[in-house]
Write an enzyme that holds these catalytic residues in place. Sequence first.
Site, short mmCIF file in Angstrom:
data_model
loop_
_atom_site.label_atom_id
_atom_site.label_comp_id
_atom_site.label_asym_id
_atom_site.label_seq_id
_atom_site.Cartn_x
_atom_site.Cartn_y
_atom_site.Cartn_z
N ASP A 33 -7.09 -7.73 4.44
CA ASP A 33 -6.32 -8.59 3.55
C ASP A 33 -5.83 -9.88 4.23
OD1 ASP A 33 -6.62 -6.86 1.41
OD2 ASP A 33 -4.79 -5.76 1.88
N SER A 80 -13.45 1.82 2.41
CA SER A 80 -12.42 1.44 1.43
C SER A 80 -11.37 2.53 1.32
CB SER A 80 -13.06 1.19 0.06
OG SER A 80 -12.07 1.27 -0.95
N ARG A 96 1.60 4.21 -3.05
CA ARG A 96 1.36 5.63 -2.75
C ARG A 96 2.63 6.44 -2.87
NH1 ARG A 96 -2.43 2.67 -0.42
NH2 ARG A 96 -4.48 3.53 0.12
N GLY A 152 -5.74 -3.44 -7.98
CA GLY A 152 -6.90 -2.60 -7.70
C GLY A 152 -6.48 -1.26 -7.11
N SER A 188 0.84 -1.21 0.00
CA SER A 188 0.00 0.00 0.00
C SER A 188 0.87 1.26 0.00
CB SER A 188 -0.88 0.03 1.25
OG SER A 188 -1.90 -0.92 1.16
N ARG A 231 -2.73 -13.88 -2.11
CA ARG A 231 -2.89 -14.16 -0.67
C ARG A 231 -3.39 -15.60 -0.45
NH1 ARG A 231 -1.21 -9.28 1.11
NH2 ARG A 231 -2.12 -7.46 0.12
C1 S3P Z 1 -5.58 -1.12 -0.12
C2 S3P Z 1 -6.77 -1.08 0.51
C3 S3P Z 1 -7.57 -2.27 0.81
C4 S3P Z 1 -6.79 -3.57 0.60
C5 S3P Z 1 -5.92 -3.55 -0.60
C6 S3P Z 1 -4.96 -2.37 -0.56
C7 S3P Z 1 -4.88 0.16 -0.34
O1 S3P Z 1 -8.69 -2.22 0.00
O2 S3P Z 1 -7.68 -4.65 0.53
O3 S3P Z 1 -5.17 -4.74 -0.68
O4 S3P Z 1 -3.66 0.15 -0.55
O5 S3P Z 1 -5.55 1.20 -0.31
P1 S3P Z 1 -9.97 -1.31 0.40
O6 S3P Z 1 -9.63 -0.55 1.66
O7 S3P Z 1 -10.19 -0.42 -0.73
O8 S3P Z 1 -11.02 -2.33 0.66
#
Ligand code: S3P
Length: 437
Positions: free
Chosen positions: A325, A168, A28, A95, A24, A398
């Site tokens: 996760d 989210s 970013r 995603g 994450s 995972r």
């Molecule tokens: C993530 C947020 C989570 C997580 C994903 C990474 C992120 O999803 O499941 O693996 O880096 O913002 P959500 O918070 O959108 O459900």
Amino acid sequence: MSGQRFEPAQGPLSGRIETAADKSISHRAAIFAALATGTSTIDNYLLGEDTLSTLRVLAQLGVPVQREGSRVVIEGLGLRGPIESDAILDVGNSGTLLRLVSGWLAGQDGGSWVLDGDQSIRSRPMARVSDPLEEMGASFELQAGGTPPLTVRGASLEAISYESPVASAQVKSAVLIAGLLASGPVSVSERPASRDHTERMLAEQGAALTVTNDGDRRTVTVQPSDGLRAVDRLIPGDPSSAAFPLVAALLVPGSEVTVDNINLNPARTGLFRILERMGAQITGLNSDSGEGDSLAAEVPGAITVKASALRGVEVEASEIPAAVDEITLVALAACFATGQTIVRGAGELRVKETDRIAGVVELLSALGGAIEATDDGFVVDGSGGLRGGTVDSHGDHRLAMLAAVAGVASETGVTVTNFEAADVSYPDFASDLASLA
Ligand code: S3P
């Protein structure tokens, strides 16, 4: 079909390791460096498939990106570019990349991009991000099911106050990034709160953010920005990756394993608090000095787990975002516990890289576990262990690693087909796990 074999451990697991860099935060760090003015150096960048996709997409947008090993140097384009338009951007399996970059592109007036990815990306819900961004003035074309491939058309964005229907971090982040480019303050509320890396990292780069809490509803407001500072970053270890060897230690009798340099942000360590309730002996969880201040820098530390006798627990919706996760590892641990474990309010698992409720039920059932799916979670009847067998990751990183940990803790071992999916977030997982034997 052949697969990777994970034999039962011949004795306790022990050792002290560092696991993969935080996914994450790596995404970013790269994206926010591109938005900044000036040069940013990122050390210990995650070299997983997902975060390499982010570097490729930024380069396609015209961002100068250089990588040498796990050091990445990025020349920011600034919030409004010039950003290359009209590209087809391949987000691979990610995603987070899909959603966060959409927030940036939505604010590029006159630009248009197509975003696509692998088969899994083509089933990820995107209306949760396009709805607020369209309310701000951007336009999107999605497939009939609200999924990619999609087209985003940037616009001059308006201020909004958005009540997110899902907790989210990806939705929140997309709206906050777009908010930097809007004509007035933008706020996002969610209940319960999701991970807060975007807030912490944008604040460090000079964005004007405020956070208010009203019970379990949390609202983040961002002011329009006239430029983000470039900062150098060292990426800490990912608690979501560390979770796999640490749960292996929990389940193999006599084990004791320490993972160093884990990001201990409380928005990420929910799994460990659930495991403590199950009876796990865990030390190191309370060393996060950022706790209580969600705009502070994140502080890494070590977590040690000792093999422990476990009992079943009930896990509620309020606990899910901080463990979203890793919640499938609760199902694995629950197979080794005594008594019943019930997880509720985890419907978001159905729209991750795969439907992880269906996936974990299929996987653990095949290995001899007593687990049943519910609409928004699962119920496990603990039997003190798992037999073993052959399972497929279905391309989900995972689930691939969960199956490997199950193998090490099982009676007869586990063969995992499509194990290479683990490369998405933790390319060295198999060798790190083997180093503890
Ligand atoms: C993530 C947020 C989570 C997580 C994903 C990474 C992120 O999803 O499941 O693996 O880096 O913002 P959500 O918070 O959108 O459900």
